[in-house]
Design an enzyme around this catalytic site. Structure first.
Site, PDB file in Angstrom:
ATOM      1  N   ASP A   1       0.835  -1.203   0.000  1.00 21.45           N
ATOM      2  CA  ASP A   1       0.000   0.000   0.000  1.00 21.45           C
ATOM      3  C   ASP A   1       0.867   1.248   0.000  1.00 21.45           C
ATOM      4  OD1 ASP A   1      -2.176  -1.667   0.136  1.00 21.45           O
ATOM      5  OD2 ASP A   1      -2.385  -1.485   2.317  1.00 21.45           O
ATOM      6  N   LYS A   2       0.409   2.293  -0.674  1.00 16.65           N
ATOM      7  CA  LYS A   2       1.218   3.511  -0.770  1.00 16.65           C
ATOM      8  C   LYS A   2       1.421   4.145   0.599  1.00 16.65           C
ATOM      9  CE  LYS A   2      -2.324   7.015  -1.902  1.00 16.65           C
ATOM     10  NZ  LYS A   2      -3.527   6.176  -1.795  1.00 16.65           N
TER      11      LYS A   2
END
EC number: 5.4.99.-
Length: 460
Positions: free
Chosen positions: A210-211
């Site tokens: 996930d960013k």
């Protein structure tokens, strides 16, 4: 000189050293592609079955990206706005529908008036030609929408290179940076930033992160190596270890969660549901901070569901710090990752670092990957500035650097970090996150040990 039965084209662009490069594709008439005299039908059929040699893919902005396409202001990394072509290929469900109606139906983030204006002003093209609002989709058609692209800002934290070998590279990703282009991020993705600032070349992602999450990311440099890594991960031969700071005093006796995880594509959020996919995560308490009322937990996902660790911890009543998507009540206004600098939305193209003269001439690599910009350059004989590009394309983001969907600072990170990946053949580890190194008060109790030794980052 390349011959192909599919059509002809000529492409001219300017490289970094300003030398002209010309690529010509010449058509071989279809009348010459048919049966040759004296050949049997069996020979003709065998010829048709032969695979045509693959041609090199057309260059993209990843081939020409450089650090000059970025600017750092305070704690944020910005991408200079650029001309970009979104491409769509025909799908059977669109048959007998107008291109205009399909765009209105598929892209509801904008209204019908917006698409009417884009079509009317010639920024929607089918097979290279502007369309009107009654143009229909046809089999094999490619439609291009030309935009002035403004990307969301990311944190300007450095990227740690743990291993750099001939066929792979292992890095520690800072939070806020997506691994590959997605949504409002393209050049502000890990693949582009690594090539622009660290000269790693074109990399192939082999897993997700996930960013908002920081930590270990593996990239392959060859398709063969990418296939090896991906196969091991898909077959659950890779053990992953994460660190998380969670709200509350996590009990030492709590060791795992086996609840099924359901992913809602519309909400872009996971939840624990009986009809979800099988999921299992093991936990180990490492530290407790009674004053802050938080805990450091080691997490090992035994399955690979999207947001698995985040949703399992939230389901147990211990959401990850600064993760409001899954119920966190602790919102960090300032950490050693983010300062109280200007909001990304407040930066405009008139900022001194963005208004340099070079932005209108030396830094226009985006022209190499966009047909509209190449034609514009041919017609005017000079590159346009960011503002001039935006004016020509009726950009509603200008003069802001970022787009209207830019992410707020507090949403750029959560306290979740990928620490270690290992299989029977290799083991990689990166240093722990910065929030682990923050000084704890006397109420902090150590219950485990988190190694930060880089000697553990080895390849068997």
């Amino acid at each position: 000189m390349l011959f192909t039965p599919y059509g002809s084209a000529q492409l001219t662009f300017t490289s970094h050293n300003t030398s002209n490069v010309r690529v010509e594709v010449c058509v071989c008439p279809s009348s010459l592609m048919g049966r040759k005299r004296g050949r049997s039908s069996r020979e003709q059929h065998a010829t048709k079955r032969r695979r045509r040699p693959q041609q090199s893919p057309a260059p993209t902005d990843l081939d020409y990206i450089s650090r000059d396409d970025y600017v750092v202001i305070e704690d944020f990394l910005y991408v200079r706005p650029y001309v970009f072509e979104f491409r769509m290929n025909f799908r059977p469900r669109w048959r007998n529908q107008t291109i205009y109606n399909v765009f209105c139906q598929e892209f509801k983030h904008t209204d019908e008036d917006y698409w009417k204006k884009e079509v009317r002003d010639g920024r929607v093209l089918a097979d290279g030609r502007p369309i009107n609002d009654s143009a229909l989709w046809n089999d094999g058609m490619e439609v291009v929408h030309v935009v002035h692209r403004h990307e969301s800002a990311v944190l300007s934290a450095p990227i740690y290179i743990a291993r750099d070998e001939d066929d792979f590279v292992v890095v520690s990703k800072p939070p806020s940076l997506p691994i590959h282009p997605c949504g409002t991020y393209r050049r502000n993705s890990l693949q582009f930033v690594l090539k622009a600032f660290y000269n790693t070349g074109k990399l192939l992602a082999v897993h997700r992160l996930d960013k908002e999450t920081s930590g270990l990311v593996i990239f392959a440099k060859t398709p063969e190596r990418a296939a090896q890594f991906s196969t091991e991960i898909k077959e659950h031969k890779v053990q992953k270890t994460y660190l998380a700071e969670v709200e509350g005093l996590f009990p030492a006796r709590l060791s795992e969660c086996n609840e099924s995880v359901f992913w809602d594509k519309r909400e872009m959020k996971a939840s624990v549901r009986q009809e979800g996919m099988e999921a299992k995560t093991s936990f180990k308490l490492l530290k407790v901070n009674r004053t802050r009322h938080s805990s450091i937990v080691e997490c090992k996902p035994l399955t690979g569901r999207t947001h698995q660790i985040r949703v399992h911890l939230a389901h147990l009543g211990f959401p990850i710090v600064n993760d409001p998507l899954y119920g966190s009540q602790i919102r960090l206004q300032k950490t050693n990752l983010v300062s109280r600098g200007p909001s990304p939305l407040s930066i405009s193209l008139t900022h001194p670092k963005l208004a340099e003269k070079s932005t209108a001439s030396e830094l226009r690599q985006s022209y190499l990957a966009c047909e509209w910009a190449r034609n514009s350059f041919k017609q005017r004989g000079q590159h346009l500035s960011c503002m001039e590009e935006g004016q020509m394309l009726s950009c509603f983001n200008c003069p802001q650097v970022t787009n209207v969907k830019n992410v707020a600072v507090q949403q750029m990170f959560i306290h979740l970090h990928a620490l270690r990946y290992e299989s029977d053949n290799w083991k990689f580890e990166v240093p722990p996150p910065l929030w682990m190194e923050q000084k704890r008060d006397s109420a902090t109790t150590g219950i485990g040990n988190v190694t930060s030794s880089l000697s553990n980052c080895i390849l068997s």
